[in-house]
Write a protein that holds these residues in place. Sequence first.
Motif, PDB file in Angstrom:
ATOM      1  N   GLY B 226       0.788  -1.233   0.000  1.00  0.00           N
ATOM      2  CA  GLY B 226       0.000   0.000   0.000  1.00  0.00           C
ATOM      3  C   GLY B 226       0.813   1.272   0.000  1.00  0.00           C
ATOM      4  N   ARG B 227       2.049   1.156  -0.429  1.00  0.00           N
ATOM      5  CA  ARG B 227       2.909   2.347  -0.326  1.00  0.00           C
ATOM      6  C   ARG B 227       2.487   3.456  -1.292  1.00  0.00           C
ATOM      7  NH1 ARG B 227       8.711   0.156  -1.825  1.00  0.00           N
ATOM      8  NH2 ARG B 227       8.632  -0.158   0.390  1.00  0.00           N
ATOM      9  N   TYR B 228       1.737   3.096  -2.342  1.00  0.00           N
ATOM     10  CA  TYR B 228       1.303   4.132  -3.282  1.00  0.00           C
ATOM     11  C   TYR B 228      -0.164   4.511  -3.088  1.00  0.00           C
ATOM     12  CZ  TYR B 228       5.638   2.653  -5.410  1.00  0.00           C
ATOM     13  OH  TYR B 228       6.948   2.343  -5.613  1.00  0.00           O
ATOM     14  N   ASP B 229      -0.755   4.004  -2.024  1.00  0.00           N
ATOM     15  CA  ASP B 229      -2.184   4.250  -1.811  1.00  0.00           C
ATOM     16  C   ASP B 229      -2.419   5.584  -1.098  1.00  0.00           C
ATOM     17  OD1 ASP B 229      -2.287   1.765  -2.812  1.00  0.00           O
ATOM     18  OD2 ASP B 229      -3.029   0.778  -1.014  1.00  0.00           O
ATOM     19  N   THR B 230      -3.591   6.138  -1.339  1.00  0.00           N
ATOM     20  CA  THR B 230      -3.994   7.280  -0.521  1.00  0.00           C
ATOM     21  C   THR B 230      -5.267   6.890   0.203  1.00  0.00           C
ATOM     22  OG1 THR B 230      -5.225   8.166  -2.393  1.00  0.00           O
ATOM     23  CG2 THR B 230      -3.050   9.083  -2.014  1.00  0.00           C
ATOM     24  N   LEU B 231      -5.349   7.267   1.459  1.00  0.00           N
ATOM     25  CA  LEU B 231      -6.489   6.871   2.273  1.00  0.00           C
ATOM     26  C   LEU B 231      -7.684   7.770   1.984  1.00  0.00           C
ATOM     27  CD1 LEU B 231      -5.100   6.098   5.819  1.00  0.00           C
ATOM     28  CD2 LEU B 231      -6.147   4.531   4.183  1.00  0.00           C
ATOM     29  N   ALA B 232      -8.836   7.149   1.973  1.00  0.00           N
ATOM     30  CA  ALA B 232     -10.049   7.946   1.843  1.00  0.00           C
ATOM     31  C   ALA B 232     -10.347   8.611   3.186  1.00  0.00           C
ATOM     32  CB  ALA B 232     -11.208   7.044   1.437  1.00  0.00           C
ATOM     33  N   VAL B 233     -10.861   9.816   3.122  1.00  0.00           N
ATOM     34  CA  VAL B 233     -11.247  10.523   4.343  1.00  0.00           C
ATOM     35  C   VAL B 233     -12.765  10.599   4.369  1.00  0.00           C
ATOM     36  CG1 VAL B 233     -11.061  12.663   5.637  1.00  0.00           C
ATOM     37  CG2 VAL B 233      -9.146  11.891   4.221  1.00  0.00           C
ATOM     38  N   ALA B 234     -13.368  10.110   5.428  1.00  0.00           N
ATOM     39  CA  ALA B 234     -14.826  10.074   5.505  1.00  0.00           C
ATOM     40  C   ALA B 234     -15.397  11.486   5.522  1.00  0.00           C
ATOM     41  CB  ALA B 234     -15.262   9.321   6.755  1.00  0.00           C
ATOM     42  N   GLY B 235     -16.603  11.614   5.008  1.00  0.00           N
ATOM     43  CA  GLY B 235     -17.273  12.908   5.027  1.00  0.00           C
ATOM     44  C   GLY B 235     -17.658  13.301   6.456  1.00  0.00           C
ATOM     45  N   THR B 236     -17.888  14.580   6.655  1.00  0.00           N
ATOM     46  CA  THR B 236     -18.229  15.087   7.980  1.00  0.00           C
ATOM     47  C   THR B 236     -19.757  15.150   8.133  1.00  0.00           C
ATOM     48  OG1 THR B 236     -16.254  16.428   7.854  1.00  0.00           O
ATOM     49  CG2 THR B 236     -17.846  17.025   9.549  1.00  0.00           C
ATOM     50  N   ASP B 237     -20.227  14.777   9.309  1.00  0.00           N
ATOM     51  CA  ASP B 237     -21.670  14.827   9.569  1.00  0.00           C
ATOM     52  C   ASP B 237     -22.138  16.264   9.782  1.00  0.00           C
ATOM     53  OD1 ASP B 237     -21.523  12.133   9.455  1.00  0.00           O
ATOM     54  OD2 ASP B 237     -21.695  11.795  11.605  1.00  0.00           O
ATOM     55  N   LEU B 238     -23.374  16.503   9.432  1.00  0.00           N
ATOM     56  CA  LEU B 238     -23.955  17.832   9.636  1.00  0.00           C
ATOM     57  C   LEU B 238     -25.150  17.731  10.585  1.00  0.00           C
ATOM     58  CD1 LEU B 238     -24.097  19.396   6.063  1.00  0.00           C
ATOM     59  CD2 LEU B 238     -22.369  19.732   7.841  1.00  0.00           C
ATOM     60  N   TYR B 239     -25.382  18.781  11.339  1.00  0.00           N
ATOM     61  CA  TYR B 239     -26.569  18.878  12.183  1.00  0.00           C
ATOM     62  C   TYR B 239     -27.433  19.987  11.625  1.00  0.00           C
ATOM     63  CZ  TYR B 239     -24.234  15.607  15.120  1.00  0.00           C
ATOM     64  OH  TYR B 239     -23.633  14.469  15.555  1.00  0.00           O
ATOM     65  N   ALA B 240     -28.527  19.596  10.997  1.00  0.00           N
ATOM     66  CA  ALA B 240     -29.430  20.590  10.438  1.00  0.00           C
ATOM     67  C   ALA B 240     -30.105  21.312  11.596  1.00  0.00           C
ATOM     68  CB  ALA B 240     -30.462  19.919   9.553  1.00  0.00           C
ATOM     69  N   SER B 241     -30.482  22.557  11.350  1.00  0.00           N
ATOM     70  CA  SER B 241     -31.181  23.301  12.400  1.00  0.00           C
ATOM     71  C   SER B 241     -32.652  22.894  12.468  1.00  0.00           C
ATOM     72  CB  SER B 241     -31.050  24.805  12.138  1.00  0.00           C
ATOM     73  OG  SER B 241     -31.631  25.103  10.894  1.00  0.00           O
ATOM     74  N   LEU B 242     -33.076  22.092  11.503  1.00  0.00           N
ATOM     75  CA  LEU B 242     -34.484  21.681  11.462  1.00  0.00           C
ATOM     76  C   LEU B 242     -34.836  20.846  12.693  1.00  0.00           C
ATOM     77  CD1 LEU B 242     -34.801  20.554   7.731  1.00  0.00           C
ATOM     78  CD2 LEU B 242     -35.377  22.774   8.719  1.00  0.00           C
ATOM     79  N   ASP B 243     -36.097  20.971  13.091  1.00  0.00           N
ATOM     80  CA  ASP B 243     -36.662  20.108  14.122  1.00  0.00           C
ATOM     81  C   ASP B 243     -37.510  19.089  13.369  1.00  0.00           C
ATOM     82  OD1 ASP B 243     -38.594  19.018  15.929  1.00  0.00           O
ATOM     83  OD2 ASP B 243     -38.084  20.623  17.345  1.00  0.00           O
ATOM     84  N   LEU B 244     -37.026  17.851  13.327  1.00  0.00           N
ATOM     85  CA  LEU B 244     -37.670  16.831  12.493  1.00  0.00           C
ATOM     86  C   LEU B 244     -39.178  16.739  12.760  1.00  0.00           C
ATOM     87  CD1 LEU B 244     -37.605  14.499  10.456  1.00  0.00           C
ATOM     88  CD2 LEU B 244     -36.891  12.988  12.312  1.00  0.00           C
ATOM     89  N   GLU B 245     -39.542  16.726  14.045  1.00  0.00           N
ATOM     90  CA  GLU B 245     -40.960  16.586  14.378  1.00  0.00           C
ATOM     91  C   GLU B 245     -41.782  17.774  13.875  1.00  0.00           C
ATOM     92  OE1 GLU B 245     -42.873  15.565  18.297  1.00  0.00           O
ATOM     93  OE2 GLU B 245     -40.846  14.760  18.615  1.00  0.00           O
TER      94      GLU B 245
END
Lengths: 420, 607
Positions: B226-245
């Motif tokens: 894996g010396r030539y591999d690049t690691l994937a970086v996971a996306g960041t979670d978001l907190y919507a301001s919406l109130d689901l209910e």
Amino acid sequence: MRPQFNFFKNIDKITVLLFFFLVIIGWVNVYAAEINENHRSIFDFSQSYGKQFVWIITAILLITIIFTIDMKFFPAFAYIIFGGVMLLLVGVLLFGTTVNASKSWFHIGPVAIQPAEFAKYATALALARVIYDNKSKSRTFKDLLKPLMIIAIPTLLIFLQNDTGTTLVFAAFFIVLYREGFVPGWIIILGIFGVFLFVLTLLINEFVIIGVLTGLSLIIAFFLRKKTSSVKQLLALMLLINAYVYVVDYAYDEILQPHQKMRIAVLIDESVDQRGAGYNLHQSKIAIGSGGLTGKGFLQGTQTKFSFVPEQGTDFIFCTVGEEWGFVGSVVLIGLFLTLLIRIILLAERQRSVFSRVFGYSLASIIFFHFMVNIGMTIGLVPVIGIPLPMISYGGSSLWAFSVFLFTFLKLDSRRLEFL
Amino acid sequence: MQNNYQSSEISSRRKNFIIFFIVLTGLIFLTRLFFIQIIDHRYKIFANSNIQRIVTDYPARGLIYDRNGELMVFNEPYYDLMVLPGQVREMDTLEFINLLDITKEQLENRLQAARVYSRFRASVFERQISKDIYAVLQEKLFKYPGFYVQPRTLRKYPEPVAAHTFGYVGEAGPAEIAANPYYRPGDYIGISGIERHYEEILRGQKGTRIVLVDALNREIGSFQEGRYDTLAVAGTDLYASLDLELQMYGEKLLQNKRGSIVAIEPSSGEILALVSSPGYDPNLLVGRIRTQNYQMLQNDTLKPLFNRALMASYPPGSVFKVANFLVGLQEGGITTHSRYGCPGYYRSGGITIRCRTHPQPVNVVSGLQYSCNTFSAIQFRNTLELPKFESMQQALTTWRDHIVSMGFGVTFDSDLSHELPGQIGSADYYDRIYGPRGWKALTVISLAIGQGEIGTTPVQLANLAATVANRGYYFTPHVVKAIGHPDSLNPGFLTRKRTTIDSVHFEVMAQAMFETVETGTGRFSRMDDISMAGKTGTVQNPHGENHSAFIAFAPVENPQIAISVIVENAGGGATWAAPISSLMIEKYINREVKRDWFEQRILDAAF
Ligand SMILES: [Zn+2]
């Protein structure tokens, strides 16, 4: 004398043959490297190999034109051609287009031209003329000044185009200066030795080198102990070398920029740069190495075709030769180049005119430098510097420039007896 | 030494040295090549027994939660069948096409298309293969060299709400690929809504691996550890301001109606609910079904793709009196002591604006409380005709600047996608229509009651309610509350936007809006346990029944929610928009709605 209508009379047939051998080998390998399944014809003009055929045909036209020109034209117009090409170099800096970070192309309709390729030719003409004009025949520092200027101007202009490879090529003119006695041999030897030590220093711990060198000097000094002056000189040299080794080590660690270090580091240990240059070099070596003794056969290469090797048709064309034709193919190609180079030098030596001789040596030096750097790069002996393999690599400007260069010299050679 | 440089002996020595050097270089090359090509067998092993494949690792796209940590958007894994044309060999075509249920022509066409793109770069052969096919294919993949399966993910929405706000993800088109080298054909990119605005945060960083594949087309490990591999970086979670209910409740209240609801937390500008009705199920615009469903939604005459909350520009009608009274108080066109009688209409210079019957005379509070058109027209005209203004242009520009400072006529430059600015009539505009001396206060008097050359969006109206709730300032309305960690704050929206009106005047308006709900036009929607301040409005609609509008905030003393509701073609603001607002407020503050009959009346209504 009767007017001479047979333009090709007295042309050196061996060189012509070698030239066309190399050009055909190049074309076939560009085809093998870049073949597109949907456009299998080698004459398909939408593909690089089809275009290369056009470049070859036009190169032959250029060669014919060169041979119809009176040989006195070349020394007479040397400076004008030089000046014109220098203007083009300035022009490309101002109006040119950028390809791969180098601002060195003119795009005229569908044709892209790289004036830097022709700068080598123009510089050779001007250099030949200036040395030819040096009637004093002396070799003081003052005499060296003009030739140096002529080499420095295009070097600087091409450096400004951010084209490192072509800039370095102009170092080849020092071989010419050496042959003409402007530069003493020990400078050349020192230069080569310096580069050798430089790489060695980065490869091996500097104290090991200093130890080995000191030991060697002491042994030699022991055998020379009767000649005191030699021993003194030897010991002084040893001290100097040790100091150099130390300075190189320091400079590499402290002065070089990270990306500059990377190019050198990759050469020494290909695992250093994990994604960039190291990967390319590794793939290049796999392609060549997997060719074995006789190669995988025409169009049977796998590595070059799976796009693991970069720039397969241009800078890394030797990978295809190595993979498909094996060690035998490599020997043939390198043999052809060596024969061509020696042939040019021998022709240069038989010239009666200093102009023709200097021009011939310039030609040999430039081809040699390209050969050395290009093949050296693919097998990991020279840092990855993007310059084409003469006559072999895909590309119109390069092929045209080398054709014009070589055949101008052959024209001069064919009329060598008329020269004063 | 100077003269013998050209002696034949020295020249010949130099020539020989040059030739020696050239030949030496050639010999060094040949030695090196001998080692690489003949002695060292590693390279043959690298090249022959292994085929390398460059595999892209797509990181999981960031999840989206609501303001209380409820999951709103997640990823569902699926598989694409990929092809590397350069590695395709002879195979059992019949079995293959039966397995994938495609025709021989389709097979040929897709292979041809992949070859045209690149022989050495992977193309998608079949998108989103079903789980059954995937299971069978896994077993038989070794028979089809050049084919492999690429795991991917699709967006999935547990509750089919807030489709406009989330937006959707689709394949990057040629324009996006040309604009950003990160994207390759087949990659996904956020196309609208939060998915687009927060694309780089949500997507993470894809990685590449070079894997070795054996003769049976199976991955057997990584190339060179894996010396030539690049690691994937996971996306960041978001907190919507919406109130689901609240969002779900809002969408339910607007069922069978056209209109919008925007609810904002005044103290932060966080959007609690953003409803545009009719909407659509966000699960429709996902993966291979997206294109087809998009066509369907686009052809729908009710225009479900159109985000009314941000894009519909209505003349706001009476709710705009709140803004106009504020300008009047600030500039001195009226004071809290100004009182005027209302004969049921305003008439001047041949222009008549009708009013309704209500207690007399009115001041600024009761004028708003009874939504008196006469008072509105008088105060507007007084303001524009104040002696301090040298020209009508200057007067109208002053009025307009105040209005713009409350967020009208411009976009908020927020994280909302496709937000439109609406329009507020300007002096330049009237100069063009009537000539520089051709218009006066009376010409533009309809602005006094929120009609004429005026267009506002529901989010702007909700923001007006929030501004009154805050007594003079607002925070840019936005839909993402936090990035990465639920307790962090979205750094883009922390600055207070002050209006050009002093807060004392807002205090008066807050009081007037409170009275409006207590005993004025909004009293039908008054709640016993929550103090609400609001303003009704009727949006004139030349094409049919008028639109019902209402803005409000609550509780009056400590506002937690500001809201705007527009129900198209429903008639007066007091009958539909105000009850919906009060239900939303009850739901948000009490978390449950007890007024069953009141709620049922709304749910049963259809316009
Ligand atoms: Zn009235």
